[in-house]
Each structure stands twice: as structure tokens, then as C-alpha cells.
Design a protein around this motif. Sequence first.
Motif, PDB file in Angstrom:
ATOM      1  N   THR A 188       0.841  -1.200   0.000  1.00  0.00           N
ATOM      2  CA  THR A 188       0.000   0.000   0.000  1.00  0.00           C
ATOM      3  C   THR A 188       0.873   1.246   0.000  1.00  0.00           C
ATOM      4  OG1 THR A 188      -1.805  -1.137   1.143  1.00  0.00           O
ATOM      5  CG2 THR A 188      -1.793   1.271   1.259  1.00  0.00           C
ATOM      6  N   ALA A 189       1.953   1.225   0.765  1.00  0.00           N
ATOM      7  CA  ALA A 189       2.859   2.379   0.817  1.00  0.00           C
ATOM      8  C   ALA A 189       3.494   2.649  -0.545  1.00  0.00           C
ATOM      9  CB  ALA A 189       3.936   2.161   1.881  1.00  0.00           C
ATOM     10  N   ARG A 190       3.945   1.608  -1.213  1.00  0.00           N
ATOM     11  CA  ARG A 190       4.534   1.784  -2.549  1.00  0.00           C
ATOM     12  C   ARG A 190       3.500   2.335  -3.524  1.00  0.00           C
ATOM     13  NH1 ARG A 190       6.956  -2.947  -0.976  1.00  0.00           N
ATOM     14  NH2 ARG A 190       5.495  -4.227  -2.141  1.00  0.00           N
ATOM     15  N   LEU A 191       2.290   1.783  -3.462  1.00  0.00           N
ATOM     16  CA  LEU A 191       1.225   2.248  -4.346  1.00  0.00           C
ATOM     17  C   LEU A 191       0.887   3.713  -4.060  1.00  0.00           C
ATOM     18  CD1 LEU A 191      -0.930   1.729  -6.513  1.00  0.00           C
ATOM     19  CD2 LEU A 191      -2.430   0.898  -4.675  1.00  0.00           C
ATOM     20  N   MET A 192       0.745   4.081  -2.786  1.00  0.00           N
ATOM     21  CA  MET A 192       0.441   5.472  -2.424  1.00  0.00           C
ATOM     22  C   MET A 192       1.541   6.408  -2.913  1.00  0.00           C
ATOM     23  SD  MET A 192      -2.373   6.185  -0.473  1.00  0.00           S
ATOM     24  CE  MET A 192      -1.927   7.446   0.678  1.00  0.00           C
ATOM     25  N   GLY A 193       2.792   6.033  -2.727  1.00  0.00           N
ATOM     26  CA  GLY A 193       3.897   6.867  -3.196  1.00  0.00           C
ATOM     27  C   GLY A 193       3.828   7.080  -4.698  1.00  0.00           C
ATOM     28  N   HIS A 194       3.547   6.024  -5.425  1.00  0.00           N
ATOM     29  CA  HIS A 194       3.436   6.115  -6.892  1.00  0.00           C
ATOM     30  C   HIS A 194       2.249   6.987  -7.289  1.00  0.00           C
ATOM     31  CE1 HIS A 194       3.478   4.990 -11.097  1.00  0.00           C
ATOM     32  NE2 HIS A 194       2.205   4.641 -10.985  1.00  0.00           N
ATOM     33  N   LEU A 195       1.094   6.757  -6.674  1.00  0.00           N
ATOM     34  CA  LEU A 195      -0.108   7.502  -7.039  1.00  0.00           C
ATOM     35  C   LEU A 195      -0.002   8.977  -6.664  1.00  0.00           C
ATOM     36  CD1 LEU A 195      -2.872   4.903  -6.108  1.00  0.00           C
ATOM     37  CD2 LEU A 195      -2.071   5.542  -8.406  1.00  0.00           C
TER      38      LEU A 195
END
Length: 143
Positions: free
Chosen positions: A35-42
Motif C-alpha cells: 500500500t505504501a509503494r502504491l500510495m507513493g506512486h499515485l
Amino acid sequence: MVLEPNRKTFKYSTCEGNFREFPISVLLIDDNHATARLMGHLLALTEFASIEFLHADTVEDGLETLSSEPVDLVFLDNRVPPHQRFEDPLRKIRACSSAKVILLTGTDLEDLGYDALPASLDGFLSKNDLSAASLTGILKQVF
């Protein structure tokens, strides 16, 4: 997007986007690294000019970050072990920071036992709806 280890948190920085000129510091408190990686990307895809993204995978690490870093917005996962719900971590965040707090969860508010957004929260975002557009909407709502 740059990933730098920062004590017990991870710091992501982006200068992509163009909606706001001022930098925004965002802290995600969530034990799920995907989730953290996805949030950073988004967040890098939002319309905001500069976002510093911090991630803490425990409430205690998040509180440590809040005491040492200027943070404008906290995304708080509904369940960060050992806490079963968000109310206790939210009280601790409010006691040490004036940052706005958005509840991030994989369930609806009704499933959490609420008919409406509790006044102690500044917003709500379902993990099922995570996208650059939904994050842009939340950022515009709170800033």
C-alpha cells in the motif's frame, strides 16, 4: 520519485504534477508496504507540484515522525497492529500534531459502525478506490 531510508520511516519525494505550488508533507501510517509503494506512486501522479511522502508501518513510528518532521496530512490505516481500530491511534495523533487526518481503510464507514464521518477525522478514503484522481480529490478537499 526518490526513495530514501529515514530512520524508521521511508521518505518519497516527487516534483511531478502542477496543481499546487507549495510543498505538502504526507505521512501514511500503515503496516502494508505494498500500500505504501502504491500510495507513493499515485501521489506522484496527482496534480500537486511537490509532495513529500513519509511512511511509517507502526503507530509508534508514525508518532515519532510527527514529533520530528513537519507533516501536513496523515493517512491512517484503520487497523495498524496492535490496534484493532483507528480511534486510539487517532487520539494519539491529535495529541501531538495539528496535521489533517484521513482514514484509509478497505471497508466502508458503515462496516466500521459509523453512519457518517466522525468529526475527529478530516476525510475518508477506501483502499478499494485508491487512484491518482481519488488522492487529488482528497488533497483538494483538505487544502
